[in-house]
Motif scaffolding. Structure first.
Motif, PDB file in Angstrom:
ATOM      1  N   UNK A  46       4.204 -12.133  -0.341  1.00 27.85           N
ATOM      2  CA  UNK A  46       4.519 -10.839   0.036  1.00 27.85           C
ATOM      3  C   UNK A  46       6.089 -10.521  -0.097  1.00 27.85           C
ATOM      4  N   UNK A  49      -1.323 -11.043  -6.463  1.00 26.02           N
ATOM      5  CA  UNK A  49      -2.554 -11.141  -6.791  1.00 26.02           C
ATOM      6  C   UNK A  49      -2.987 -12.343  -7.530  1.00 26.02           C
ATOM      7  N   UNK A  93      -3.749 -15.348  -5.362  1.00 24.67           N
ATOM      8  CA  UNK A  93      -5.088 -15.296  -4.848  1.00 24.67           C
ATOM      9  C   UNK A  93      -6.155 -15.513  -5.747  1.00 24.67           C
ATOM     10  N   UNK A 146      -5.508 -12.616   7.586  1.00 23.23           N
ATOM     11  CA  UNK A 146      -4.480 -11.963   8.226  1.00 23.23           C
ATOM     12  C   UNK A 146      -4.586 -12.108   9.677  1.00 23.23           C
ATOM     13  N   UNK A 155      12.133 -11.309  -8.401  1.00 26.66           N
ATOM     14  CA  UNK A 155      11.023 -11.373  -7.405  1.00 26.66           C
ATOM     15  C   UNK A 155      11.017 -10.006  -6.395  1.00 26.66           C
ATOM     16  N   UNK A 159      10.775  -6.846  -5.415  1.00 28.04           N
ATOM     17  CA  UNK A 159      10.342  -5.785  -6.080  1.00 28.04           C
ATOM     18  C   UNK A 159      10.208  -4.569  -4.940  1.00 28.04           C
ATOM     19  N   UNK A 207       2.513  -0.358   2.446  1.00 26.52           N
ATOM     20  CA  UNK A 207       2.736  -1.583   1.792  1.00 26.52           C
ATOM     21  C   UNK A 207       2.009  -2.731   2.178  1.00 26.52           C
ATOM     22  N   UNK A 208       1.376  -2.633   3.449  1.00 22.30           N
ATOM     23  CA  UNK A 208       0.380  -3.483   4.043  1.00 22.30           C
ATOM     24  C   UNK A 208      -0.869  -3.349   3.419  1.00 22.30           C
ATOM     25  N   UNK A 246      -0.495  -4.880  -0.039  1.00 24.39           N
ATOM     26  CA  UNK A 246      -0.359  -6.306  -0.085  1.00 24.39           C
ATOM     27  C   UNK A 246      -1.792  -6.898   0.462  1.00 24.39           C
ATOM     28  N   UNK A 247      -2.543  -6.288   1.342  1.00 24.69           N
ATOM     29  CA  UNK A 247      -3.888  -6.630   1.730  1.00 24.69           C
ATOM     30  C   UNK A 247      -4.716  -6.880   0.611  1.00 24.69           C
ATOM     31  N   UNK A 287      -3.739  -7.047  -2.748  1.00 22.25           N
ATOM     32  CA  UNK A 287      -3.087  -8.002  -3.561  1.00 22.25           C
ATOM     33  C   UNK A 287      -3.648  -9.253  -3.432  1.00 22.25           C
ATOM     34  N   UNK A 288      -3.623  -9.660  -1.861  1.00 23.29           N
ATOM     35  CA  UNK A 288      -4.057 -10.984  -1.364  1.00 23.29           C
ATOM     36  C   UNK A 288      -5.447 -11.138  -1.863  1.00 23.29           C
ATOM     37  N   UNK A 290      -6.678 -10.651  -4.727  1.00 21.35           N
ATOM     38  CA  UNK A 290      -6.741 -10.616  -5.998  1.00 21.35           C
ATOM     39  C   UNK A 290      -6.637  -9.133  -6.950  1.00 21.35           C
ATOM     40  N   UNK A 306      -4.959  -5.963  -8.296  1.00 23.78           N
ATOM     41  CA  UNK A 306      -3.607  -5.650  -8.830  1.00 23.78           C
ATOM     42  C   UNK A 306      -3.145  -4.295  -7.912  1.00 23.78           C
ATOM     43  N   UNK A 307      -1.827  -4.055  -8.119  1.00 20.60           N
ATOM     44  CA  UNK A 307      -1.129  -3.021  -7.113  1.00 20.60           C
ATOM     45  C   UNK A 307      -1.889  -1.706  -7.703  1.00 20.60           C
TER      46      UNK A 307
END
Ligand SMILES: Nc1ncnc2c1ncn2[C@@H]1O[C@H](COP(=O)(O)OP(=O)(O)OP(=O)(O)O)[C@@H](O)[C@H]1O
Ligand SMILES: [Mg+2]
Lengths: 254, 482
Positions: A50, A73, A76, A84, B1, B3, B429-430, B433-434, B436-437, B439, B441-442
């Motif tokens: 993050x 990503x 991941x 979370x 890093x 961003x 942003x959350x 990020x969720x 992204x986490x 897998x 992409x933004x």
């Protein structure tokens, strides 16, 4: 698999992690405990990539690679999963669509073709059974209107779908009733293999009755102040964190 | 890093327009500028009957007395009407009896846009009227539809073949005096689609019109007239694109719908005119008057629009609910990115008893985009038990864009129930990020989130186009993640 060395990190200029070192080997389960605000979720956020959290010092190596250089990503897709503490709602995006996108991203990363719609739905069904999640949840929008416990179960479901190498579960047990707790713990145990690892962040010893950790760490004020076997969790439950605080303060004084 | 979230958003939301190509088609153009002569020339090119020329001239003379309206929330450069070409048409070899008579370059253009001019099996459910600049070049499935008594043809053909219908309905919903741009259109309109569904007929396929601006310095002024006779049903869709150019191009259209007793019309728009470049240069000025008249009892008109293009969009698809128990609906997603501006919404005019209207507006602003919802709900004295429900949501991507809501209410009947809700949210942003986490992409995450946000509206589109619209939403917000 994961080596954290002297990790320091800040949020909005405020130092939160103040030098954490930790090694997780394949097949291990680590529990992290510690009082509110000690930095547990922040550590999880750093590992998951993050950008809100700024790493100011230290290194993190994951399977020999510099983890801190990787985008969230990519981490991941390389097998890091974060359950979370507060799962995010994404209105209008169905769980099916969300998971399909995620699963196919993982597959593409591994050089596999995307799953067909029917194969995907079959996979969803299997995993839903594995974690005993109500199948209706999977037809709704991501976490939207889910109860606290349902959100947590949904995290475990996603973990089951993505089959991570390193799963970080941030208070997945909080807010769960006894049955749900058992289901979550079962989910973890069923997914456990000799080559994958878990970092389980929790406040309660009772989860650790189901998921037996190899090591228990206590995080206090951004530092790991104690590491021991699973009996440490029991001791904490009994005595609370005061004795640790005292110990830490004495150490600093002496 | 490190961003910055706004940087990510700004990168992601600065995608390229994918329909900006120009086709070198053999064109016939009249000299630029506007005058009574030009109006006569246009009418002459189309071999129009006298009554239609007179209609145009009346409109033109009225237009000369009008002033371009100004709106508090749109910034518009003055438009020089003497610099615009009011008629441009591909040169046609002879009567278009078969597909082979169409200029291959023209066919290529529509192929590139994904619009088939041939009656292909896999698109058997959609009939297309293809309009390029000022004329319709091909209408598919005309014969199949004719077997059911459905008329689907270009406006020009309708004037020739069904003058009585055109005469009876044209201007009955949007009179030539209606507003500056509608009046201009009434004077110089070129082509468009005409559709008539006879009594008791459910149109078996989607009818669609595809509008393409191709020529430079050319205005597009199409006119669509859609009549659903008693107990009939039709679902109609229009799509639009234009080449990328540095100068602004004017598009001022009129759509009129008439729904007779128990008739239902669904009108969907996927508007993707060239929006201008990232600095706000060029792009189409989209000033459109769309109005439906629920003339008979129990009639229903639904407008669904996905507006992703144009430098400036000014349009308020409206329903006049004259028939008792008639229903008006408006579902809208409007995206403004870079320097795009949109002022869009609807008017629901309740005249009949027990009339109902629903408004769902979803604005998405990114970059420096400005997005306004402007809507009027008016309940007249005799409209007892009228009901309206409105919801206006705004989604902001980044902090340089804006969203504004202007709901107007005029209620003259005590029994009316009118509800209005509005929300504004940001892509968090959350949320990114969720994704992204997991897998994702933004860029894909923003696409997912935006489509989720717009889903209720997208779901109202005919199936074939919902997928297209989803892609379009994503494309209009995508770019390279830096
Ligand atoms: N976005 C943020 N902005 C500012 N401060 C933050 C932010 N996120 C976390 N913090 C601060 O960082 C510290 C550590 O928070 P963190 O969430 O890591 O604690 P935790 O150990 O997970 O606590 P809990 O047991 O309550 O979940 C807290 O003091 C918190 O207020
Ligand atoms: Mg926490």
């Amino acid at each position: 698999m994961l080596i954290i060395n002297n990790l320091k990190a800040a949020i909005a200029g405020k130092n939160i992690l103040k030098g954490i070192s930790l090694e997780v080997k394949p097949g291990e389960i680590h529990a992290i405990m510690g009082p509110n605000g000690s930095g547990k979720s922040t550590l999880a956020a750093v590992l998951a990539g993050r950008e809100l959290v700024e790493v100011t010092e230290g290194t993190v190596t994951y399977f020999g690679e510099n983890l801190l250089k990787m985008a969230a990503e990519d981490r991941a897709k390389e097998g890091i999963f974060l359950g979370f503490q507060y799962p995010i709602e994404i209105p209008g995006v169905s769980m099916v669509n969300f998971m399909k996108t995620a699963v196919n991203e993982h597959r593409e990363h591994k050089g596999l073709d995307p799953l067909s719609a029917s194969d995907f739905l079959k996979m969803m069904r299997e995993k839903k059974e594995l974690v005993e999640i109500d199948s209706k949840l999977a037809n709704r929008s991501v976490n939207e209107g889910f109860s606290g416990g349902e959100k947590k179960k949904n995290e475990i479901f996603q973990m089951a779908m993505l089959e991570p190498k390193l799963a970080i579960l941030d208070e997945t047990d909080s807010g769960l009733d006894i049955d749900a707790l058992r289901i979550v713990a079962n989910g973890v145990n069923k997914l456990k293999r000799p080559d994958n690892s878990f970092i389980v962040i929790t406040h309660y010893q009772r989860l650790l009755d189901y998921i037996v950790p190899d090591v228990v760490h206590v995080l206090y004020d951004g530092r790991i102040v104690k590491t021991a076997g699973k009996e440490l969790a029991l001791e904490l439950e009994e005595k609370g964190y005061d004795w640790i605080k005292n110990e830490v303060e004495n150490n600093i004084l002496t | 890093m490190e961003k910055d979230q706004d940087k990510i958003l700004s990168d992601v939301t600065s995608g390229e327009y994918k329909y900006g190509f120009y086709s070198d088609i053999d064109m016939e153009r009249i000299p630029k500028g506007l005058s009574e002569d030009v109006v006569r020339i246009i009418s002459g090119k189309k071999n129009e009957p006298q009554w239609l020329l007179e209609f145009r001239l009346k409109a033109y003379r009225h237009w000369l007395t009008m002033k371009m309206p100004s709106w508090p929330n749109l910034k518009i450069q003055p438009i020089n009407y003497q610099e615009i070409i009011f008629y441009a048409a591909p040169v046609q070899r002879k009567n278009l009896d078969s597909i082979d008579d169409i200029d291959p370059e023209l066919r290529k253009t529509f192929d590139k846009l994904g619009i088939p001019l041939t009656e292909q099996k896999h698109l058997a459910g959609v009939a297309v009227d293809a309009v390029i600049d000022s004329v319709s070049v091909k209408t598919t499935f005309k014969e199949t539809l004719a077997e059911m008594g459905i008329i689907f043809c270009s406006f020009s053909d309708a004037v020739k073949e069904y003058p009585d219908l055109v005469k009876r309905y044209m201007g009955s919903v949007v009179p030539y005096t209606d507003n500056f741009f509608a009046t201009l259109n009434s004077a110089v309109f070129s082509d468009g689609s005409f559709c008539y569904i006879p009594k008791g007929v459910r149109c078996p396929m989607e009818l669609s019109t595809y509008f393409r601006i191709n020529s430079a310095n050319t205005g597009q002024f199409e006119r669509t007239l859609l009549i659903a006779d008693e107990e009939s049903y039709v679902s109609y869709l229009e799509g639009c694109t234009a080449p990328s150019r540095d100068e602004n191009q004017l598009h001022a259209a009129i759509v009129e719908i008439v729904a007779e007793k128990n008739a239902e019309v669904k009108y969907s728009t996927v508007q993707n005119w060239y929006p201008g470049n990232k600095e706000g240069k060029g792009g189409v000025f989209n000033f459109v008057t769309k109005r439906g008249l629920c003339k008979g009892e129990n009639s229903k008109i639904s407008w669904t629009q996905v507006e992703t293009g144009s430098a400036i969009t000014w349009k308020y698809p409206s329903c006049i609910l004259r028939g008792d128990n008639s229903i008006g609906e408006f579902y809208s997603v409007a995206v403004t990115n870079n320097y795009q501006q949109a002022d869009t919404g609807t008017k629901m005019i309740h005249i009949g008893k027990n009339t109902k209207s629903t408004i769902l507006s979803k604005g998405i602003s990114a970059g420096h985009g400005q997005n306004s919802y402007r809507g009027l709900v008016k309940v007249l004295k005799n409209a007892s038990n009228a009901r309206n429900f409105s919801r206006c949501d705004s989604l902001l991507l980044g902090d340089k864009c804006g969203a504004h809501t202007f709901p107007y209410l005029e209620v003259d009947n005590q029994t009316a129930i009118v509800e209005h809700e509005a929300t504004t949210s940001k892509i968090g942003e959350d949320q990114i990020f969720y994704c992204n986490q997991r897998g994702i992409s933004t860029e894909d995450a923003i696409g997912l989130i935006v489509n989720g946000y717009a889903r209720e509206v997208i779901n109202k589109l005919p199936m074939e186009f919902a997928v297209e619209a989803q892609k379009l939403l994503q494309i209009s917000l995508e770019g390279s993640v830096g």
